[in-house]
Design an enzyme around this catalytic site. Sequence first.
Site, mmCIF file in Angstrom:
data_model
loop_
_atom_site.group_PDB
_atom_site.id
_atom_site.type_symbol
_atom_site.label_atom_id
_atom_site.label_comp_id
_atom_site.label_asym_id
_atom_site.label_seq_id
_atom_site.Cartn_x
_atom_site.Cartn_y
_atom_site.Cartn_z
ATOM 1 N N SER A 94 3.357 -2.294 10.413
ATOM 2 C CA SER A 94 4.812 -2.290 10.625
ATOM 3 C C SER A 94 5.466 -3.630 10.297
ATOM 4 O O SER A 94 6.434 -4.032 10.945
ATOM 5 C CB SER A 94 5.141 -1.853 12.058
ATOM 6 O OG SER A 94 4.672 -0.527 12.281
ATOM 7 N N GLY A 135 2.811 -1.173 4.328
ATOM 8 C CA GLY A 135 2.845 0.266 4.044
ATOM 9 C C GLY A 135 4.278 0.727 3.820
ATOM 10 O O GLY A 135 4.839 0.602 2.737
ATOM 11 N N GLU A 171 -7.053 4.438 7.768
ATOM 12 C CA GLU A 171 -6.886 5.879 7.496
ATOM 13 C C GLU A 171 -8.128 6.438 6.815
ATOM 14 O O GLU A 171 -8.505 7.590 7.050
ATOM 15 C CB GLU A 171 -5.615 6.100 6.649
ATOM 16 C CG GLU A 171 -4.365 5.885 7.494
ATOM 17 C CD GLU A 171 -3.131 5.406 6.732
ATOM 18 O OE1 GLU A 171 -3.089 5.505 5.494
ATOM 19 O OE2 GLU A 171 -2.199 4.911 7.406
ATOM 20 N N GLY A 225 2.270 2.108 10.763
ATOM 21 C CA GLY A 225 3.206 3.223 10.620
ATOM 22 C C GLY A 225 3.862 3.649 11.922
ATOM 23 O O GLY A 225 4.494 4.698 11.988
ATOM 24 N N HIS A 255 -9.590 0.882 4.733
ATOM 25 C CA HIS A 255 -8.331 1.097 5.457
ATOM 26 C C HIS A 255 -8.590 2.015 6.647
ATOM 27 O O HIS A 255 -9.421 2.927 6.568
ATOM 28 C CB HIS A 255 -7.290 1.718 4.514
ATOM 29 C CG HIS A 255 -5.917 1.723 5.099
ATOM 30 N ND1 HIS A 255 -5.517 2.678 6.008
ATOM 31 C CD2 HIS A 255 -4.873 0.877 4.941
ATOM 32 C CE1 HIS A 255 -4.263 2.411 6.374
ATOM 33 N NE2 HIS A 255 -3.855 1.323 5.741
ATOM 34 N N LYS A 273 0.140 4.263 -0.341
ATOM 35 C CA LYS A 273 -0.508 5.473 0.214
ATOM 36 C C LYS A 273 -0.233 6.675 -0.708
ATOM 37 O O LYS A 273 -0.143 6.495 -1.925
ATOM 38 C CB LYS A 273 -0.046 5.709 1.651
ATOM 39 C CG LYS A 273 -0.185 4.458 2.509
ATOM 40 C CD LYS A 273 -0.050 4.725 3.977
ATOM 41 C CE LYS A 273 -0.049 3.397 4.712
ATOM 42 N NZ LYS A 273 -0.141 3.540 6.149
ATOM 43 N N GLU A 301 -5.428 -5.262 10.459
ATOM 44 C CA GLU A 301 -4.434 -4.210 10.686
ATOM 45 C C GLU A 301 -4.739 -3.497 11.997
ATOM 46 O O GLU A 301 -5.584 -2.580 12.017
ATOM 47 C CB GLU A 301 -4.483 -3.193 9.545
ATOM 48 C CG GLU A 301 -4.184 -3.783 8.192
ATOM 49 C CD GLU A 301 -3.590 -2.735 7.256
ATOM 50 O OE1 GLU A 301 -2.482 -2.970 6.768
ATOM 51 O OE2 GLU A 301 -4.217 -1.690 7.044
ATOM 52 N N ASN A 361 0.872 -1.174 0.000
ATOM 53 C CA ASN A 361 0.000 0.000 0.000
ATOM 54 C C ASN A 361 0.914 1.230 0.000
ATOM 55 O O ASN A 361 1.494 1.565 1.028
ATOM 56 C CB ASN A 361 -0.885 -0.025 1.257
ATOM 57 C CG ASN A 361 -1.704 1.235 1.416
ATOM 58 O OD1 ASN A 361 -1.792 2.053 0.508
ATOM 59 N ND2 ASN A 361 -2.328 1.386 2.592
HETATM 60 C C1 PEP Z 1 -0.890 0.037 6.128
HETATM 61 O O1 PEP Z 1 -1.122 1.225 6.202
HETATM 62 O O2 PEP Z 1 -1.662 -0.701 5.500
HETATM 63 C C2 PEP Z 1 0.306 -0.475 6.815
HETATM 64 C C3 PEP Z 1 0.318 -1.723 7.149
HETATM 65 O O3 PEP Z 1 1.312 0.435 7.059
HETATM 66 P P1 PEP Z 1 2.754 0.128 7.735
HETATM 67 O O4 PEP Z 1 3.275 -1.127 7.117
HETATM 68 O O5 PEP Z 1 3.586 1.325 7.390
HETATM 69 O O6 PEP Z 1 2.505 -0.005 9.205
#
Ligand code: PEP
Length: 255
Positions: free
Chosen positions: A214, A235, A98, A174, A96, A12, A168, A10
């Site tokens: 992460s 991400g 966000e 993040g 998601h 973003k 998630e 992703n």
């Molecule tokens: C995401 O936003 O889907 C995600 C998993 O981000 P990150 O890997 O940066 O935590």
Amino acid sequence: MSRKYVIAGNWKMNKTSEEGADLVKEIVGAVGQQSDVEVVVCPPFTVLESVSRVIEGSNVKMGGQNMHPAVSGAYTGEISAEMLRNHFSSYVILGHSERRAYFAETDDFINQKVKVALENQLRPILCVGETLEEREAEKTLDVVKTQLVGGLAGVSAEQIGSVVIAYEPVWAIGTGKVATPEQAQEVHAFIRQSLSELYDKAVADKVRILYGGSMKPGNAAELLAQEDIDGGLIGGAALDSNSFIDLVKSAIAQD
Ligand code: PEP
């Protein structure tokens, strides 16, 4: 039960057309011909075209990061399922955290998108997950169940095989704080059990459930080794070709 791992990136709101094409060229060069693991990249809408040209003829798939459920019309700033298909997308990330947090998306709205995506041969990656507050209040499983049941309302047993679920935990996205393999497995097993209740066990056993939050090369192997973790939604680590390719290789090594 053998389920094909999915490693989905992703991106973003990152990468221009040129930067995206460069990133995906490296991914295609390293893991674009293997078929043990499904590799998906989800760039911003403006980058779909340049990425689609690079992935042509490889096994790398592409997805959008969001879509609107309407066919067309006065929805300024939005993009439809048909537009994503027209740009060679086969997946779409929906719900998601966000989008839920910054754009006030509800389970009902996300559910409309899931159904429209499926009607348009797009595979939804439906994201669910609790906030830190909800985890501390021991509401994780309730929150995940509500998001799952709400997001999948009206999705048939025939259609569910095309849906990918991404667990998630919001507190892990993040932040560098990754769920422990045990924490993740507990929720993944709960999601699969919930799918068994909503559909049946045979159907639930086929659905891929990804972990996101992460995930990076250093923690992926342990997470991917869990029985109900079938890949990752990535991400930050998807923005660097070496770390994303390492994640794909880590999934290949699990086979
Ligand atoms: C995401 O936003 O889907 C995600 C998993 O981000 P990150 O890997 O940066 O935590």
